[in-house]
Design an enzyme around this catalytic site. Sequence first.
Site: not given
Length: 377
Positions: A142, A147
């Site tokens: 991932e 974020e």
Amino acid sequence: MSALSTILFGLVLSSASLAPVVKASTPLVRSYEGSTFFDRWDYFGSYDNTTNGDVTYANESVADASPELTYITSSNTAIIKVDNTSTVAYNYKRNSVKITSQDSYDVGSVWVLDAVHLPYGCSVWPAFWSYGKGATWPQQGEIDTIEGVNMGYSNQMALHTEDGCAITTSSSAYTGTVNDTSCYYEDNDNSGCAITDTNYKSYGSEFATAGGGVFVTELSTEGISIWFFTRSNIPSAISNANTSIDTSNLGTPSAFYSSTGCDISKFFGSQSLVFDITLCGDWAGQSSILSSTGCSALTGTNTCYTTYVLDSSNYDTAYFEINSLKVYSNGTSSSSSSSNTTSAAVPVLGSISSEILGPRTIILSTIFIVSVVLSTL
Ligand SMILES: *[C@@H]1O[C@H](CO)[C@@H](O)[C@H](O)[C@H]1NC(C)=O
Ligand SMILES: *[C@@H]1O[C@H](CO)[C@@H](O)[C@H](O)[C@H]1NC(C)=O
Ligand SMILES: *[C@@H]1O[C@H](CO)[C@@H](O)[C@H](O)[C@H]1NC(C)=O
Ligand SMILES: *[C@@H]1O[C@H](CO)[C@@H](O)[C@H](O)[C@H]1NC(C)=O
Ligand SMILES: *[C@@H]1O[C@H](CO)[C@@H](O)[C@H](O)[C@H]1NC(C)=O
Ligand SMILES: *[C@@H]1O[C@H](CO)[C@@H](O)[C@H](O)[C@H]1NC(C)=O
Ligand SMILES: *[C@@H]1O[C@H](CO)[C@@H](O)[C@H](O)[C@H]1NC(C)=O
């Protein structure tokens, strides 16, 4: 030396001396932008079951109905947002969006997100990330390009992998600050090998005030790099990357995960791209995190949910506004969409010319040159 080994020896020397001439570019295979931005995505369509956020991710029909959660503006930008108009009854979740690309892109790809606004606000937790959909998470890795939580303050990047992948290179290889070196999901409560951008314009209100910017994610056998450029500082190698991109002169990335500490081909497979915005949950919703990221700590028996989620006016800045998402790739991309079985890679003008200039052609012409030399001897 036999004639054959002379040819091979000459071939090695000739290709080595020609190699720097080859432009290190990667051809454009897909551009998500304008009226077709939302054409090739799957809407999650149910409760957020991965981060314990207080949202229901809309299916496509809910996201397209009023209040629209995904749409194209009159200035051709794409909006992905939290419902900031509906009243939510106590114990119900607020509607938001998680979309996953139907196409996935292999090692040897670069994706470039040009955005003018990222979601932020107290309890807001957005991400732009990718993962290997073809295997049990996180066997094909991932990559978190964007974020952030609450009011900021800057973007946090990370990888999440199986055991054996870590940041081992010195801090001169990237400009960000390392939070954790291990990318293994069982370490550090699955916070991954996070690197925080030192540029406050990479997230939140400062990102928006600066007119946004561009995030470049490169997934190559040599490593994974993430660059951020604020609007006024976008290099021509990106603004002119209309048919292919050359990342070799973009400078030191914000985050770099070298193959010396992480065997990219082993830990990463073909990546599907994801946008999501959750509320509260395991990261954004903690009282200590709220208070360290520009919001009030929770008081008494109040939770993140009761403090924020019930009031729609908390979500006026909880949206992505995107100019384009461009994907460049040397590999073949694959599509998981059962409704579309055509090859996912859309050939574009320019992939043809990069083929002509590609290493294969140069090796062929080298053989030709070597054999001409031999026959004249
Ligand atoms: C694509 O191939 C070119 C030519 O070999 C190379 O320079 C470039 O780094 C590759 N791109 C990626 C993302 O690996
Ligand atoms: C979350 O939902 C997805 C899609 O419905 C499902 O495949 C997955 O197993 C669920 N995960 C958990 C932890 O419940
Ligand atoms: C979309 O979600 C809504 C609300 O949960 C549901 O009523 C509807 O049946 C769903 N539509 C589809 C096509 O799944
Ligand atoms: C990561 O490091 C940055 C910079 O030191 C810090 O501001 C941030 O709070 C850290 N993030 C987490 C999740 O610990
Ligand atoms: C790439 O496209 C942009 C926008 O259309 C244009 O301004 C620019 O001149 C183009 N660059 C090249 C090298 O074609
Ligand atoms: C909701 O958010 C949008 C931006 O996505 C904003 O234009 C609007 O003013 C906000 N508030 C309401 C009540 O719609
Ligand atoms: C499949 O994808 C191709 C390439 O994007 C597109 O031209 C075609 O219209 C799509 N077909 C269907 C049935 O969606």
